[in-house]
Motif scaffolding. Structure first.
Motif: not given
Length: 188
Positions: A93, A112, A90, A139, A143, A115, A145
């Motif tokens: 994040n 991802y 990934n 993914d 992303e 994120r 969220r």
């Protein structure tokens, strides 16, 4: 930083500490021109645990075989991630990080690339990045969220089955390249 030699924590650079009862706010940290290596995609290059941090810069680093380049929690201001190369599971994040600039990075991942979320709010800018997933993990490239107030994207190269998943108050896109498509492939 060579995680293949075994590190005791789950990240090579740990900002704050998790689970020890202490709340530490890490401020004014620059991680510059570092190389991070792992071979089983389990370790993170740079991770903040407690949140509330200010002025974190991660630039001109390379991460190979890591779980991710950065796992950052609640960076309140001054976040810049620039000029990095990540060949990882990934990418980046941003958990509860309200404001940040991600620019000039080359992120090639299995999951991802970026994120953002979990009640983030604020304003995140992605500028002149190459963000690519091979979709091994299923993914999206980006992303979203929770509540992302504003995502600004300009001059990025974005490649993957789904370019953006989730919603934001506003998504501003200009001069991005979406796998040869006129507009991003978006899923909610």
């Amino acid at each position: 930083f060579d995680a293949t030699e075994g590190i005791s924590a789950d990240a090579c650079i740990n900002l704050g500490a998790e689970g020890n009862g202490n709340t530490r706010y890490t401020n004014n940290v620059t991680v510059d021109n570092c190389t991070f290596t792992d071979n089983d995609y389990t370790s993170v290059a740079v991770k903040s645990y407690t949140g509330g941090d200010l002025n974190l810069v991660v630039r001109d680093c390379e991460a190979n075989g890591m779980h991710s380049l950065a796992q950052l929690k609640n960076i309140e201001q001054g976040l810049v991630i620039s000029g990095n190369i990540a060949n990882t599971k990934n990418g980046i994040n941003l958990n509860q990080t309200a404001v940040g600039t991600i620019e000039g990075n080359e992120i090639n991942v299995k999951g991802y690339a970026v994120r953002i979320g979990e009640s983030t709010g604020g304003n995140i800018t992605l500028n002149e990045n190459t963000l690519k997933t091979d979709n091994t993990e299923g993914d999206p490239v980006i992303e979203l969220r929770g509540t992302v107030v504003a995502l600004n994207m300009e001059k990025n190269v974005v490649s993957g089955n789904t370019h953006i998943k989730g919603t934001a108050g506003t998504i501003s896109v200009d001069a991005n390249y979406w796998d040869g498509k006129e507009a991003p492939v978006v899923a909610e």
